[in-house]
Design an enzyme around this catalytic site. Sequence first.
Site, short mmCIF file in Angstrom:
data_model
loop_
_atom_site.label_atom_id
_atom_site.label_comp_id
_atom_site.label_asym_id
_atom_site.label_seq_id
_atom_site.Cartn_x
_atom_site.Cartn_y
_atom_site.Cartn_z
N THR A 14 -70.93 87.57 -119.94
CA THR A 14 -70.01 86.63 -119.28
C THR A 14 -69.65 87.09 -117.86
OG1 THR A 14 -68.12 87.68 -120.35
CG2 THR A 14 -69.03 85.72 -121.42
N LYS A 17 -60.56 74.36 -112.41
CA LYS A 17 -61.10 75.45 -111.59
C LYS A 17 -60.38 76.79 -111.75
CE LYS A 17 -64.19 74.27 -110.17
NZ LYS A 17 -65.35 73.96 -111.08
N MET A 37 -73.64 84.45 -115.97
CA MET A 37 -73.34 83.04 -116.26
C MET A 37 -73.96 82.12 -115.20
SD MET A 37 -69.56 82.94 -117.98
CE MET A 37 -69.51 81.15 -117.84
N HIS A 82 -57.83 69.71 -119.45
CA HIS A 82 -57.09 69.99 -118.21
C HIS A 82 -55.74 69.29 -118.25
CE1 HIS A 82 -60.38 72.06 -116.45
NE2 HIS A 82 -61.08 71.03 -116.06
N THR A 139 -64.65 77.53 -117.84
CA THR A 139 -66.01 77.72 -118.34
C THR A 139 -66.22 79.17 -118.76
OG1 THR A 139 -66.58 76.11 -116.63
CG2 THR A 139 -68.41 77.15 -117.80
N TRP A 140 -65.68 80.05 -117.99
CA TRP A 140 -65.75 81.50 -118.28
C TRP A 140 -65.10 81.77 -119.65
CZ3 TRP A 140 -63.02 85.57 -114.60
CH2 TRP A 140 -63.45 86.84 -114.93
N PHE A 171 -70.06 87.07 -113.90
CA PHE A 171 -70.34 85.93 -113.02
C PHE A 171 -71.84 85.77 -112.81
CE2 PHE A 171 -71.01 84.18 -108.75
CZ PHE A 171 -70.41 82.94 -108.92
N SER A 220 -61.25 76.67 -104.77
CA SER A 220 -62.30 76.34 -105.73
C SER A 220 -62.34 74.83 -106.00
CB SER A 220 -62.06 77.13 -107.02
OG SER A 220 -63.09 76.89 -107.94
#
Length: 306
Positions: free
Chosen positions: A238, A58, A243, A119, A62-63, A240, A149
């Site tokens: 990209t 988190k 996306m 991760h 992904t970003w 927020f 998050s």
Amino acid sequence: MSELTYSEAIQKAGNSITRFPLIPVRGIPLMNHIANNWDSIWDFRPDPSDLLIATYPKAGTTWTQEIVDLLFHNGDAEVCKRAPTPMRSPFLEICSPPPIPSGLDLLKKMDPPRVIKTHLPFQLVPTGFWENKCKAIYVARNAKDNLVSYYHFDCMNLTQPEPGPWEGYIHKFMKGELSWGSWYDHVKGYWMEREKRNILYLFYEDMKENPRREVERIMRYLELSLPDEVITRIVELTSFKNMKENPMANYSCIPAPVFDQTISPFMRKGEVGDWTNHFTPEQSKVFDEDYEKQMKDINIPFRTLI
Ligand code: A3P
């Protein structure tokens, strides 16, 4: 099996999908499917051209995956919609009940150079990444927003352990009991290795503050040189908002019973400082006191507000 979409594979996996228990691997709590396949994950040999994107869950994985994919494809939005994020940039250690493909299954079918997500804390990253001098990007996010998050994610990701009440969740985070272990050790582990291993260490807050500056930083690290208008496009694609609306980036590829986005969307808020809406003053005080202790041996410039 390879022809199944994620969605179909999840339907087929049916009842075997549940909130999986955590099993420690060298002291780090990991989902049982990961722990049970640990030897093959540890033995993974990357190609020197592979890129690792490492984060505590988190923190903006992904970003960053989307930015990197666009940088590698000259800002071509259509090419970057060729498949959902986890197919374009596999998650190294993820293992789920069959027929859902594992990260290793997906990686085996891809030719290098690959963009690989993990991760895992630094000490659990397969050593081949460092022996082969692979490039690696680490993204860190301030502890309080990261925790908020993660809490929402654990509510909606029905394969993660039950988060329980918010108050107790804060304590699990402080004690390093959540999947992938201690946030404190995670951010420190990569910080201490960043120079020796040539790891690009980024902060989510910097990306929010000035996305263009950070996209350019990533571009230089990847030894790419793209025209200004391409950078502008990548920053826009990209955002927020974009996306969240992009089905290839918003995890709508992973339906319930894995991700139940009616509980909380994967692209939830995307802000710095949302922790102020969740922590009571008392919780914040307890957290800050503990933070001082856990982080006293290191000075990583985190910002909880921008
Ligand atoms: P929030 O839950 O605070 O909204 P990861 O990809 O590592 O799982 O991180 C997910 C977090 O990053 C979520 O945070 C998500 O909304 C946020 N995020 C994803 N894409 C983003 C973007 N383009 N800009 C800002 N935040 C983004």
